[in-house]
Design a protein around this motif. Sequence first.
Motif, short mmCIF file in Angstrom:
data_model
loop_
_atom_site.label_atom_id
_atom_site.label_comp_id
_atom_site.label_asym_id
_atom_site.label_seq_id
_atom_site.Cartn_x
_atom_site.Cartn_y
_atom_site.Cartn_z
N LEU A 188 8.33 -4.28 -5.71
CA LEU A 188 7.37 -5.27 -5.95
C LEU A 188 6.36 -5.26 -4.42
CD1 LEU A 188 8.70 -8.57 -7.27
CD2 LEU A 188 6.90 -7.13 -8.47
N LYS A 218 5.41 -2.92 -2.99
CA LYS A 218 4.55 -1.37 -3.13
C LYS A 218 3.28 -1.94 -3.80
CE LYS A 218 7.40 1.81 -1.72
NZ LYS A 218 8.88 1.08 -1.38
N LEU A 219 3.12 -2.83 -4.32
CA LEU A 219 1.87 -3.40 -4.99
C LEU A 219 0.64 -3.74 -3.63
CD1 LEU A 219 3.19 -5.43 -7.81
CD2 LEU A 219 2.30 -3.28 -8.22
N PRO A 220 -0.48 -3.53 -4.26
CA PRO A 220 -1.51 -3.60 -3.35
C PRO A 220 -1.70 -5.02 -2.81
CG PRO A 220 -2.42 -3.34 -5.45
CD PRO A 220 -1.02 -3.08 -5.62
N GLY A 221 -1.73 -5.44 -1.68
CA GLY A 221 -2.04 -6.63 -1.05
C GLY A 221 -0.60 -7.42 -1.36
N VAL A 222 0.52 -6.83 -1.67
CA VAL A 222 1.57 -7.81 -1.64
C VAL A 222 2.41 -7.43 -0.33
CG1 VAL A 222 3.94 -8.29 -3.00
CG2 VAL A 222 1.75 -7.73 -4.08
N THR A 242 5.10 -12.30 -0.25
CA THR A 242 4.97 -12.39 -1.50
C THR A 242 5.96 -11.69 -2.34
OG1 THR A 242 2.90 -12.27 -0.52
CG2 THR A 242 2.88 -11.93 -3.05
#
Lengths: 201, 201
Positions: free
Chosen positions: A15, A17-21, A25
């Motif tokens: 998770l 690796k998701l952008p902005g995470v 988070t």
Amino acid sequence: MPILPPALTAVIEALGKLPGVGPRTAERYAYYLVRTDTSKSQVLANALQDLHGGIGYCKKTFALVSADQELSDLYTDPKRDKTVVAVVAEPFDIVALEKTGSYTGTYHVLGGLVSPIDGIGPESLRITELIQRIDDDNVQEIILATNASVEGESTALFIQKQIGDRPVKVTRLARGLPIGVDLEYADQITLTRALEGRQAI
Amino acid sequence: MPILPPALTAVIEALGKLPGVGPRTAERYAYYLVRTDTSKSQVLANALQDLHGGIGYCKKTFALVSADQELSDLYTDPKRDKTVVAVVAEPFDIVALEKTGSYTGTYHVLGGLVSPIDGIGPESLRITELIQRIDDDNVQEIILATNASVEGESTALFIQKQIGDRPVKVTRLARGLPIGVDLEYADQITLTRALEGRQAI
């Protein structure tokens, strides 16, 4: 000695690796999935599993389509005007334009914008295919719907040159004051563009 | 007529179920997964698939463990002092305390906090198991490490009553000024607690 079970750490890492995470988070998302019933993470897992296999690109517009589709509904629909083509950078820009509900032409996805810094030259964009469409579909208007950034502007300029003296109207999205933004808070460039593009009422 | 392929919509919807993730953020995550190579979504899908099957709860502390573990490493490790027990609401509170690197006792996860509004009474928390541990492990100190909220305080109070006159020291985390926060910006309650808990230097 790990504090958390590896099965949970794996989810937090993936998770993250998701952008902005960030790590915090990602932890919050993972903890939520642990706390709720197992179906939520299963539904997400299955959706992700089928994601890349389930999508393809329209052969004409390069919009996202289901894997079993050749052409996008936004192209084949007889209600769409094939002689008007909005040129966008990414497939997702189409969603934004469709949400307005006020566009009835078709689209052409470039697959990016000219950006020397990122090593993206005009040859890696689908500009040849766009020129081909002008001839094939007897296109009357090309709307350059690229971002109001340096990359967006230079890509628009390059396309304009490629179109050359073909009998097609080339337009671009209006720059100006966004609705609901006070004049005093608008930045200088936006305000300059709004002045330049002023319209008679 | 759907603008996006169903395989993508499914991912957006499933991601939108995560806490604090609205439709826009879910779209951003999904678009990122579409753009990057298929391995990222596969890794996340597999991790989610294995999440609930891969975790269990420690029989003693109720901390999260791997599914094949009976007891948490944080309990079985001979370096951990079993006579000191930090009582926390959720398994994830353990991570926060472990990150300090300055705690060598064990933990006890209540599985929530007393909250009449949410219908959580003390009987649904693992308080009986905690009392049992006091007797079994000859516990010398119970650190009530619950949140500084109404629920946290009333849960702490209830546990204190249940412990009764057992010969065990009951402490709770200090309330006071967080490190790095200016006195002038601290809220009244925190400052009151910091005054009450003032220490000789």
